[in-house]
Design a protein around this motif. Sequence first.
Motif, PDB file in Angstrom:
ATOM      1  N   ILE A  75       0.841  -1.262  -0.006  1.00  0.00           N
ATOM      2  CA  ILE A  75       0.018   0.095  -0.089  1.00  0.00           C
ATOM      3  C   ILE A  75       0.885   1.302   0.009  1.00  0.00           C
ATOM      4  O   ILE A  75       1.822   1.384   0.804  1.00  0.00           O
ATOM      5  CB  ILE A  75      -0.758   0.046   0.911  1.00  0.00           C
ATOM      6  CG1 ILE A  75      -2.054  -1.070   1.013  1.00  0.00           C
ATOM      7  CG2 ILE A  75      -1.693   1.439   1.146  1.00  0.00           C
ATOM      8  CD1 ILE A  75      -3.007  -1.128   2.314  1.00  0.00           C
ATOM      9  N   ALA A  76       0.657   1.866  -0.927  1.00  0.00           N
ATOM     10  CA  ALA A  76       1.563   3.335  -1.194  1.00  0.00           C
ATOM     11  C   ALA A  76       1.529   4.270  -0.041  1.00  0.00           C
ATOM     12  O   ALA A  76       0.497   4.331   0.680  1.00  0.00           O
ATOM     13  CB  ALA A  76       1.195   4.117  -2.448  1.00  0.00           C
ATOM     14  N   ASN A  77       2.551   4.689   0.304  1.00  0.00           N
ATOM     15  CA  ASN A  77       2.723   5.710   1.434  1.00  0.00           C
ATOM     16  C   ASN A  77       2.299   7.037   1.079  1.00  0.00           C
ATOM     17  O   ASN A  77       3.212   7.857   0.661  1.00  0.00           O
ATOM     18  CB  ASN A  77       4.230   5.670   1.944  1.00  0.00           C
ATOM     19  CG  ASN A  77       4.386   6.623   3.502  1.00  0.00           C
ATOM     20  OD1 ASN A  77       3.277   7.149   3.745  1.00  0.00           O
ATOM     21  ND2 ASN A  77       5.651   6.798   3.675  1.00  0.00           N
ATOM     22  N   ALA A  78       0.867   7.099   0.747  1.00  0.00           N
ATOM     23  CA  ALA A  78       0.459   8.399   0.332  1.00  0.00           C
ATOM     24  C   ALA A  78      -1.149   8.696   0.487  1.00  0.00           C
ATOM     25  O   ALA A  78      -1.790   7.413   0.686  1.00  0.00           O
ATOM     26  CB  ALA A  78       0.632   8.610  -1.215  1.00  0.00           C
ATOM     27  N   PRO A  79      -1.572   9.757   0.709  1.00  0.00           N
ATOM     28  CA  PRO A  79      -3.165   9.772   1.207  1.00  0.00           C
ATOM     29  C   PRO A  79      -3.803   9.355  -0.042  1.00  0.00           C
ATOM     30  O   PRO A  79      -3.543   9.839  -1.220  1.00  0.00           O
ATOM     31  CB  PRO A  79      -3.319  11.441   1.451  1.00  0.00           C
ATOM     32  CG  PRO A  79      -1.860  11.895   0.782  1.00  0.00           C
ATOM     33  CD  PRO A  79      -1.006  11.026   0.776  1.00  0.00           C
ATOM     34  N   VAL A  80      -4.922   8.633  -0.042  1.00  0.00           N
ATOM     35  CA  VAL A  80      -5.849   8.159  -0.785  1.00  0.00           C
ATOM     36  C   VAL A  80      -7.317   8.893  -0.806  1.00  0.00           C
ATOM     37  O   VAL A  80      -7.903   9.241  -2.035  1.00  0.00           O
ATOM     38  CB  VAL A  80      -6.196   6.888  -0.639  1.00  0.00           C
ATOM     39  CG1 VAL A  80      -7.195   6.007  -1.707  1.00  0.00           C
ATOM     40  CG2 VAL A  80      -4.941   6.007  -0.850  1.00  0.00           C
ATOM     41  N   LEU A  81      -7.662   9.390   0.410  1.00  0.00           N
ATOM     42  CA  LEU A  81      -8.851  10.064   0.594  1.00  0.00           C
ATOM     43  C   LEU A  81      -8.823  11.448   0.841  1.00  0.00           C
ATOM     44  O   LEU A  81      -7.833  11.812   1.464  1.00  0.00           O
ATOM     45  CB  LEU A  81      -9.676   9.046   1.524  1.00  0.00           C
ATOM     46  CG  LEU A  81     -10.215   7.914   0.988  1.00  0.00           C
ATOM     47  CD1 LEU A  81     -10.948   7.266   2.286  1.00  0.00           C
ATOM     48  CD2 LEU A  81     -10.762   7.408  -0.108  1.00  0.00           C
ATOM     49  N   ALA A  82     -10.010  12.303   0.818  1.00  0.00           N
ATOM     50  CA  ALA A  82     -10.057  13.416   1.152  1.00  0.00           C
ATOM     51  C   ALA A  82     -11.412  13.491   1.987  1.00  0.00           C
ATOM     52  O   ALA A  82     -12.273  12.573   1.869  1.00  0.00           O
ATOM     53  CB  ALA A  82     -10.182  14.531   0.167  1.00  0.00           C
ATOM     54  N   ARG A  83     -11.674  14.530   3.038  1.00  0.00           N
ATOM     55  CA  ARG A  83     -12.975  14.827   3.660  1.00  0.00           C
ATOM     56  C   ARG A  83     -13.410  16.275   3.297  1.00  0.00           C
ATOM     57  O   ARG A  83     -12.671  17.289   3.073  1.00  0.00           O
ATOM     58  CB  ARG A  83     -12.675  14.705   5.119  1.00  0.00           C
ATOM     59  CG  ARG A  83     -12.601  13.038   5.361  1.00  0.00           C
ATOM     60  CD  ARG A  83     -12.417  12.816   6.847  1.00  0.00           C
ATOM     61  NE  ARG A  83     -13.573  13.131   7.821  1.00  0.00           N
ATOM     62  CZ  ARG A  83     -14.435  12.675   8.059  1.00  0.00           C
ATOM     63  NH1 ARG A  83     -14.610  11.430   7.540  1.00  0.00           N
ATOM     64  NH2 ARG A  83     -15.470  12.845   8.818  1.00  0.00           N
ATOM     65  N   GLU A  84     -14.726  16.149   3.128  1.00  0.00           N
ATOM     66  CA  GLU A  84     -15.317  17.515   2.778  1.00  0.00           C
ATOM     67  C   GLU A  84     -16.716  17.654   3.393  1.00  0.00           C
ATOM     68  O   GLU A  84     -17.348  16.640   3.237  1.00  0.00           O
ATOM     69  CB  GLU A  84     -15.281  17.821   1.046  1.00  0.00           C
ATOM     70  CG  GLU A  84     -15.781  18.938   0.647  1.00  0.00           C
ATOM     71  CD  GLU A  84     -14.804  20.103   0.878  1.00  0.00           C
ATOM     72  OE1 GLU A  84     -15.158  21.275   1.293  1.00  0.00           O
ATOM     73  OE2 GLU A  84     -13.414  19.767   1.126  1.00  0.00           O
ATOM     74  N   ALA A  85     -17.052  18.848   3.713  1.00  0.00           N
ATOM     75  CA  ALA A  85     -18.268  19.238   4.390  1.00  0.00           C
ATOM     76  C   ALA A  85     -19.496  19.068   3.291  1.00  0.00           C
ATOM     77  O   ALA A  85     -18.877  19.681   1.893  1.00  0.00           O
ATOM     78  CB  ALA A  85     -18.360  20.721   4.922  1.00  0.00           C
ATOM     79  N   VAL A  86     -20.577  18.657   3.409  1.00  0.00           N
ATOM     80  CA  VAL A  86     -21.684  18.562   2.393  1.00  0.00           C
ATOM     81  C   VAL A  86     -22.914  19.182   3.080  1.00  0.00           C
ATOM     82  O   VAL A  86     -23.087  19.315   4.414  1.00  0.00           O
ATOM     83  CB  VAL A  86     -22.095  17.141   1.992  1.00  0.00           C
ATOM     84  CG1 VAL A  86     -20.749  16.645   0.970  1.00  0.00           C
ATOM     85  CG2 VAL A  86     -21.966  16.413   2.931  1.00  0.00           C
ATOM     86  N   PRO A  87     -23.916  19.503   2.054  1.00  0.00           N
ATOM     87  CA  PRO A  87     -25.149  20.199   2.603  1.00  0.00           C
ATOM     88  C   PRO A  87     -25.929  19.129   3.250  1.00  0.00           C
ATOM     89  O   PRO A  87     -25.819  18.186   2.947  1.00  0.00           O
ATOM     90  CB  PRO A  87     -25.559  20.900   1.527  1.00  0.00           C
ATOM     91  CG  PRO A  87     -24.564  20.937   0.413  1.00  0.00           C
ATOM     92  CD  PRO A  87     -23.890  19.645   0.752  1.00  0.00           C
ATOM     93  N   ASN A  88     -26.776  19.701   4.206  1.00  0.00           N
ATOM     94  CA  ASN A  88     -27.936  18.783   4.810  1.00  0.00           C
ATOM     95  C   ASN A  88     -28.740  18.241   3.921  1.00  0.00           C
ATOM     96  O   ASN A  88     -29.153  19.018   3.098  1.00  0.00           O
ATOM     97  CB  ASN A  88     -28.542  19.371   6.216  1.00  0.00           C
ATOM     98  CG  ASN A  88     -27.283  19.818   7.153  1.00  0.00           C
ATOM     99  OD1 ASN A  88     -27.003  21.015   7.182  1.00  0.00           O
ATOM    100  ND2 ASN A  88     -27.007  18.684   8.019  1.00  0.00           N
ATOM    101  N   GLY A  89     -29.439  17.098   4.032  1.00  0.00           N
ATOM    102  CA  GLY A  89     -30.534  16.618   3.245  1.00  0.00           C
ATOM    103  C   GLY A  89     -30.254  16.263   1.981  1.00  0.00           C
ATOM    104  O   GLY A  89     -30.928  15.732   1.172  1.00  0.00           O
ATOM    105  N   VAL A  90     -29.001  16.106   1.715  1.00  0.00           N
ATOM    106  CA  VAL A  90     -28.675  15.822   0.122  1.00  0.00           C
ATOM    107  C   VAL A  90     -28.291  14.359   0.231  1.00  0.00           C
ATOM    108  O   VAL A  90     -27.575  13.801   1.090  1.00  0.00           O
ATOM    109  CB  VAL A  90     -27.253  16.412  -0.370  1.00  0.00           C
ATOM    110  CG1 VAL A  90     -26.943  16.221  -1.845  1.00  0.00           C
ATOM    111  CG2 VAL A  90     -27.438  17.919  -0.323  1.00  0.00           C
ATOM    112  N   ALA A  91     -28.942  13.601  -0.837  1.00  0.00           N
ATOM    113  CA  ALA A  91     -28.581  12.164  -1.047  1.00  0.00           C
ATOM    114  C   ALA A  91     -27.295  11.946  -1.342  1.00  0.00           C
ATOM    115  O   ALA A  91     -26.616  12.573  -2.340  1.00  0.00           O
ATOM    116  CB  ALA A  91     -29.821  11.382  -1.949  1.00  0.00           C
ATOM    117  N   LEU A  92     -26.484  10.748  -0.803  1.00  0.00           N
ATOM    118  CA  LEU A  92     -25.497  10.198  -1.190  1.00  0.00           C
ATOM    119  C   LEU A  92     -25.291  10.252  -2.847  1.00  0.00           C
ATOM    120  O   LEU A  92     -24.147  10.600  -3.568  1.00  0.00           O
ATOM    121  CB  LEU A  92     -24.731   9.298  -0.455  1.00  0.00           C
ATOM    122  CG  LEU A  92     -24.376   9.426   0.878  1.00  0.00           C
ATOM    123  CD1 LEU A  92     -23.944   8.259   1.488  1.00  0.00           C
ATOM    124  CD2 LEU A  92     -23.630  10.515   1.178  1.00  0.00           C
ATOM    125  N   SER A  93     -26.180   9.527  -3.575  1.00  0.00           N
ATOM    126  CA  SER A  93     -26.236   9.127  -4.696  1.00  0.00           C
ATOM    127  C   SER A  93     -26.138  10.599  -5.722  1.00  0.00           C
ATOM    128  O   SER A  93     -25.771  10.539  -6.917  1.00  0.00           O
ATOM    129  CB  SER A  93     -27.732   8.610  -5.121  1.00  0.00           C
ATOM    130  OG  SER A  93     -28.873   9.239  -4.429  1.00  0.00           O
TER     131      SER A  93
END
Length: 398
Positions: free
Chosen positions: A276-294
Amino acid sequence: MGNTVILDTLPGRRPALSKGWFVLLLTLTILAGCQVNTDTSGEPWETDAQPQPEQVPLVVKEATAPSEPALPEAEAKAYQNLWQKIADAQTIAVPSHSEVTYFLGLNRNNGLFPINAPAAAEPWLYDIISELEARDMPLELALLPLIESGYHPGVKGLGGAGLWQLSAQTGRNHHLRVNQSFDGRLDPIPATRAALDYLLYLYEMFNNDWLSAVAAYNMGEGKLKTAIERNRRKGKAEDFLALGLSRNQAPTLYKWLAALAVLRDPQTQSASFPPIANAPVLAREAVPNGVALSNIAQAMGMSAKELSRLNPAFRDGIVPFSGKYQINLPESRLPALNAALVNLRPSTPGKGGSYQVKSGDTLSGIAKRHGMRLDKLLSLNGLNMKSIIKPGQQLRLE
């Protein structure tokens, strides 16, 4: 014989010397016993100096900056493979123990941990190791989710959930939200912080012993305290290995140590742990309320299934209507999300398609989580206040 002076050195006979000869001989004796002075500073010699020990020749080296304190190999080396970084940490010693040997035997038949678990760690391992390093905790603890959940964040066990299999109460004790619409134990980044908080608490409780801390994490503080007290009454040692606990009493601890032994062996590591590479894979970001993940996935141009897999904490597949939330997403998708946020608006209450009933759900709770009135939910589904719903049942939300 002219001016030649003959000194008779036979015992009992000493020549009578004149004062001048005596001074001359004394001077010659002093000069013969002295080292050549190489000091060019012009400072006078110290005539009262004490005899000095033999000097070791000095090797003059080019001046360098003061050296840094020696670092553990896992910190000093720039690693390409995160598994190797953990293997080289060498903070936790794997003891020679019959229960560890038992689980090592299971590994030969792929019975120690799920065969796909090491690969499943890829999205999360970099962040977990970063958190461990920031706290100066053993990197080997990053193997615990391998045993607890196979590195699958949505796994639920008997009383535990998520990568670290935290109980609901332990999660809440360490600032995770656990409710009908969102289960913070299934969000790997905050769940990791909660799990490490708990492990550090146990480490300090059990006399700074990581084996005891991991055992208590698995079997419970109370049971481990009882075993320690039993040894104390008998005048025996109180460290974990002295307690004589079996693999049935502390399975996670022995499996963890066996997995660590597998990882440290180059042959079994290459067979069981894909790099597994020694590097970040994911980011995290705020999202609005009530929005479907789809809808978020569609706006980013990725599959809804993949986004849901990274965010199992959203139980209904919708960002709750109250509170602040972040989602996990591939770093490569972050620009697309930032561009889409302008157009992502909270859904109209009740506009969520359908909902599959889960264990513990109530009609009033489902209506509240989806921002709709209870009477509308009942009307849409031909139900009344006395209706009974069952897990797996589909309810219309619009």
